[in-house]
Design an enzyme around this catalytic site. Structure first.
Site, PDB file in Angstrom:
ATOM      1  N   ARG A   1       0.812  -1.222   0.000  1.00 44.56           N
ATOM      2  CA  ARG A   1       0.000   0.000   0.000  1.00 44.56           C
ATOM      3  C   ARG A   1       0.841   1.266   0.000  1.00 44.56           C
ATOM      4  O   ARG A   1       0.360   2.338  -0.332  1.00 44.56           O
ATOM      5  CB  ARG A   1      -0.886   0.000   1.258  1.00 44.56           C
ATOM      6  CG  ARG A   1      -2.250  -0.561   0.961  1.00 44.56           C
ATOM      7  CD  ARG A   1      -3.175  -0.288   2.071  1.00 44.56           C
ATOM      8  NE  ARG A   1      -2.526  -0.588   3.340  1.00 44.56           N
ATOM      9  CZ  ARG A   1      -3.141  -0.597   4.508  1.00 44.56           C
ATOM     10  NH1 ARG A   1      -4.411  -0.320   4.571  1.00 44.56           N
ATOM     11  NH2 ARG A   1      -2.510  -0.878   5.629  1.00 44.56           N
TER      12      ARG A   1
ATOM     13  N   HIS B   1       9.500 -21.753   7.900  1.00 45.65           N
ATOM     14  CA  HIS B   1      10.915 -21.624   7.541  1.00 45.65           C
ATOM     15  C   HIS B   1      11.815 -22.576   8.326  1.00 45.65           C
ATOM     16  O   HIS B   1      12.941 -22.833   7.909  1.00 45.65           O
ATOM     17  CB  HIS B   1      11.385 -20.168   7.627  1.00 45.65           C
ATOM     18  CG  HIS B   1      11.582 -19.635   9.002  1.00 45.65           C
ATOM     19  ND1 HIS B   1      10.552 -19.180   9.776  1.00 45.65           N
ATOM     20  CD2 HIS B   1      12.705 -19.480   9.752  1.00 45.65           C
ATOM     21  CE1 HIS B   1      11.033 -18.760  10.939  1.00 45.65           C
ATOM     22  NE2 HIS B   1      12.334 -18.937  10.953  1.00 45.65           N
TER      23      HIS B   1
ATOM     24  N   HIS C   1       6.406 -24.292  13.995  1.00 44.08           N
ATOM     25  CA  HIS C   1       7.808 -24.726  13.972  1.00 44.08           C
ATOM     26  C   HIS C   1       8.070 -25.974  14.820  1.00 44.08           C
ATOM     27  O   HIS C   1       8.713 -26.914  14.372  1.00 44.08           O
ATOM     28  CB  HIS C   1       8.716 -23.608  14.474  1.00 44.08           C
ATOM     29  CG  HIS C   1       8.579 -22.319  13.710  1.00 44.08           C
ATOM     30  ND1 HIS C   1       8.348 -22.277  12.355  1.00 44.08           N
ATOM     31  CD2 HIS C   1       8.641 -21.027  14.110  1.00 44.08           C
ATOM     32  CE1 HIS C   1       8.287 -21.013  11.962  1.00 44.08           C
ATOM     33  NE2 HIS C   1       8.452 -20.234  13.006  1.00 44.08           N
TER      34      HIS C   1
ATOM     35  N   GLU D   1      14.341 -17.951  22.613  1.00 40.16           N
ATOM     36  CA  GLU D   1      14.746 -16.664  22.049  1.00 40.16           C
ATOM     37  C   GLU D   1      15.092 -15.715  23.186  1.00 40.16           C
ATOM     38  O   GLU D   1      14.407 -15.694  24.209  1.00 40.16           O
ATOM     39  CB  GLU D   1      13.615 -16.070  21.224  1.00 40.16           C
ATOM     40  CG  GLU D   1      13.239 -16.931  20.033  1.00 40.16           C
ATOM     41  CD  GLU D   1      12.190 -16.257  19.176  1.00 40.16           C
ATOM     42  OE1 GLU D   1      12.567 -15.474  18.301  1.00 40.16           O
ATOM     43  OE2 GLU D   1      10.992 -16.500  19.397  1.00 40.16           O
TER      44      GLU D   1
ATOM     45  N   LYS E   1      10.029 -16.413  24.639  1.00 41.07           N
ATOM     46  CA  LYS E   1      10.760 -15.171  24.362  1.00 41.07           C
ATOM     47  C   LYS E   1      11.389 -14.702  25.672  1.00 41.07           C
ATOM     48  O   LYS E   1      10.951 -15.071  26.751  1.00 41.07           O
ATOM     49  CB  LYS E   1       9.810 -14.110  23.820  1.00 41.07           C
ATOM     50  CG  LYS E   1       9.185 -14.526  22.484  1.00 41.07           C
ATOM     51  CD  LYS E   1       9.018 -13.372  21.536  1.00 41.07           C
ATOM     52  CE  LYS E   1       8.373 -13.793  20.228  1.00 41.07           C
ATOM     53  NZ  LYS E   1       9.338 -14.127  19.172  1.00 41.07           N
TER      54      LYS E   1
ATOM     55  N   ASP F   1       2.060 -19.154  17.801  1.00 39.67           N
ATOM     56  CA  ASP F   1       3.131 -18.590  16.972  1.00 39.67           C
ATOM     57  C   ASP F   1       4.216 -19.632  16.698  1.00 39.67           C
ATOM     58  O   ASP F   1       4.753 -19.685  15.589  1.00 39.67           O
ATOM     59  CB  ASP F   1       3.731 -17.371  17.698  1.00 39.67           C
ATOM     60  CG  ASP F   1       4.805 -16.664  16.877  1.00 39.67           C
ATOM     61  OD1 ASP F   1       4.650 -16.601  15.644  1.00 39.67           O
ATOM     62  OD2 ASP F   1       5.791 -16.165  17.465  1.00 39.67           O
TER      63      ASP F   1
HETATM   64  C1  BG6 Z   1       8.631 -16.725  13.555  1.00 41.62           C
HETATM   65  C2  BG6 Z   1       7.856 -16.278  14.773  1.00 41.62           C
HETATM   66  O1  BG6 Z   1       7.875 -17.629  12.788  1.00 41.62           O
HETATM   67  O2  BG6 Z   1       9.838 -17.348  13.957  1.00 41.62           O
HETATM   68  C3  BG6 Z   1       8.700 -15.336  15.608  1.00 41.62           C
HETATM   69  O3  BG6 Z   1       6.665 -15.620  14.347  1.00 41.62           O
HETATM   70  C4  BG6 Z   1      10.035 -15.959  15.943  1.00 41.62           C
HETATM   71  O4  BG6 Z   1       8.019 -14.975  16.806  1.00 41.62           O
HETATM   72  C5  BG6 Z   1      10.716 -16.499  14.671  1.00 41.62           C
HETATM   73  O5  BG6 Z   1      10.843 -14.977  16.531  1.00 41.62           O
HETATM   74  C6  BG6 Z   1      11.955 -17.296  15.023  1.00 41.62           C
HETATM   75  O6  BG6 Z   1      12.631 -17.638  13.851  1.00 41.62           O
HETATM   76  P1  BG6 Z   1      14.190 -17.922  13.878  1.00 41.62           P
HETATM   77  O7  BG6 Z   1      14.514 -18.429  12.517  1.00 41.62           O
HETATM   78  O8  BG6 Z   1      14.846 -16.621  14.198  1.00 41.62           O
HETATM   79  O9  BG6 Z   1      14.398 -18.929  14.957  1.00 41.62           O
END
Ligand code: BG6
Length: 487
Positions: A48, A177, A239, A215, A339, A234
């Site tokens: 946008r 990912h 993951h 994290e 976190k 999340d």
């Molecule tokens: C994301 C989450 O999918 O993965 C985030 O939404 C998280 O909250 C992140 O920080 C962590 O990814 P990585 O590759 O840094 O471990």
């Protein structure tokens, strides 16, 4: 790779967002630099924001300064990459604003088209509808959906329905990912490229499995998203469950996308549900309080900007579960993520059982342990017993490193690099299929439901520690401890 590279148009919707500028552009740059993008491939950013191409390039330059080391950006590589990029302003909800995109894409109707939706999942259906109405979805098109798809089973189902009214399932690439991370790939090769691991990979020899994704950062600038999402949705739903699937699945007959995903789906379906009172016994939720990181004070979660003062959102989850099948009967799987924990570290630990009998008298024989570390470094280690050099029969711990050979590589490809190339080339093995995604939401739901009904608050933990004490107790009850954070 080897095969001929296909020309493509890679459309990033949400092109000015953090993910696009920090991860996607960087990933495309490295793959371009290393000759993995077809010469004519274009990258079309859309969002946008009222910008022209120069304005967008300026944003990319700014992000690159922070995220791509200068020595990796030789001027000729960098300008060759920037030449591929264009930008158009459009409003995801308003199909009439897609005119420039239609014009650009119609220049090459036969090309592979990747629509990467780097937006919240509420926008997925409206965007797909516009792409469909404007006739932009060709047989060579695919759509990449960022996680999380939806907020619960019902919303995920609804989004999937609407996306699939426009694209075929084979064209939908739901990205997680973590599946693109190098050690996760390596784990698949270790498991299925060697006879020795697979023959030990079951309840006879494995004591338990731990998955930790810790994290040290707080919620940062994502409070608006995070405060109504929380760690379970999340991280665990996506993951951590995907990592668990890769560890626990049966050997697939091939690497074919549907064959691998069938096996992962079976794992999720065999996960023992945690519902009702079991949630209180087997799931720990926490929320960080004020503390200090590297000597500097950091605020409590509820004092972070954008977070509701009374928020009950969990920033930490630890849980214990089982996979109810022959291979994994009675083997606990302990999962933990949070976190503002003491360290940035992600690892999977496969803990083997104790040696049944020691012939070495008093010597302590450590149980074998395979550690797959994803962060901060990417490595795989195998703990064995070995002999200390000398005249006696002294036993010592021996750690073997089984990492991928990184000699001669100035940069280990990041997860997005592999996954974006897979999306361009149409390889879906490392993307999540609809049924897997919905099964994962279905497994999470009784936990969120219990928390909702109970209405209590997450347990507190001080920032920069290893989470609530109950997380340690979860393992202590079984006479075990977390591999990281217990020393
Ligand atoms: C994301 C989450 O999918 O993965 C985030 O939404 C998280 O909250 C992140 O920080 C962590 O990814 P990585 O590759 O840094 O471990």
């Amino acid at each position: 790779m080897g095969a001929e590279l296909q020309d493509f148009d890679f459309v990033i919707v949400g092109a000015t967002g953090d993910l696009a500028l920090r991860k996607l552009i960087k990933a495309l740059y490295y793959r371009c630099r290393d000759g993995q993008l077809a010469g004519n491939g274009r990258i079309l950013g859309a969002s946008r924001a009222e910008l022209d191409r120069d304005g967008y390039i300026a944003l990319i330059e700014e992000a690159a300064e922070k995220h791509i080391p200068a020595e990796h950006r030789r001027p000729e590589d960098w300008s060759r990459f920037l030449a591929r990029i264009d930008y158009m302003t459009m409003d995801a909800f308003d199909c009439a604003s897609y005119g420039e995109l239609v014009k650009r894409l119609s220049e090459f109707p036969g090309r592979v088209r990747v629509f990467y939706l780097s937006t919240g999942s509420k926008l997925f259906a409206p965007i797909c509808r516009c792409l469909h109405e404007l006739d932009l979805i060709t047989p060579q098109s695919r759509v990449v959906l960022e996680k999380p798809v939806g907020h619960d089973l019902e919303s995920a189902h609804e989004i999937n329905q609407q996306v699939l009214a426009c694209f075929d399932e084979a064209q939908v690439f739901r990205i997680d990912h973590y599946l693109g991370k190098e050690p996760v790939q390596n784990l698949m090769v270790l498991r299925f490229g060697n006879t020795m691991f697979e023959s030990l990979w079951h309840q006879t020899y494995i004591d338990h499995i731990q998955i930790t994704v810790a994290e040290s950062l707080g919620v940062e600038s994502r409070a608006a998203f995070y405060d109504h999402t929380g760690a379970l949705r999340d991280m665990v739903q996506s993951h951590l469950l995907q990592l668990l699937c890769i560890i626990a699945m049966e050997p697939p007959p091939s690497i074919d996308p549907n064959v691998v995903r069938d096996e992962k789906l079976k794992v999720i379906r065999a996960l023992r549900p945690i519902a009702g009172r079991d949630v209180d016994n087997y799931v720990v939720r926490g929320q960080y309080q004020a503390g200090a990181v590297d000597g500097k004070p950091v605020p409590a979660y509820v004092r972070e900007s954008g977070v509701e003062a009374q928020s009950k959102t969990e920033t930490f989850v630890a849980l214990k579960t089982y996979i109810d099948n022959w291979r994994w009967a009675k083997v606990p799987f302990y999962l933990r993520t949070g976190k503002r924990l003491a360290k940035q570290v992600s690892e999977i630990v496969v803990q083997f059982k104790d040696v049944p009998h020691s012939i070495f008298g008093e010597a302590e024989l450590p149980a074998n342990r395979l550690t797959i570390r994803l962060q901060p470094s990417e490595e795989i280690g195998l703990l064995l017993s070995g002999k200390r050099v000398g005249t006696g029969m002294d036993v010592r711990d021996l750690e073997l490193h089984l990492d991928a050979d990184q000699r001669g590589i100035d940069h280990v490809p990041d997860a997005y690099e592999r996954l974006l190339i897979d999306a361009i080339e149409g390889r879906a093995t490392l993307f999540v299929r609809r049924d897997e995604l919905e099964a994962a939401w279905g497994w999470i739901e009784p936990i969120t439901e219990r928390w909702r009904k109970q209405g209590g608050r997450p347990e507190s933990y001080v920032a920069s520690t290893w989470g609530p004490t109950a997380a340690a107790s979860l393992l202590a009850r079984d006479n075990r401890e977390w591999d990281v954070g217990s020393d």
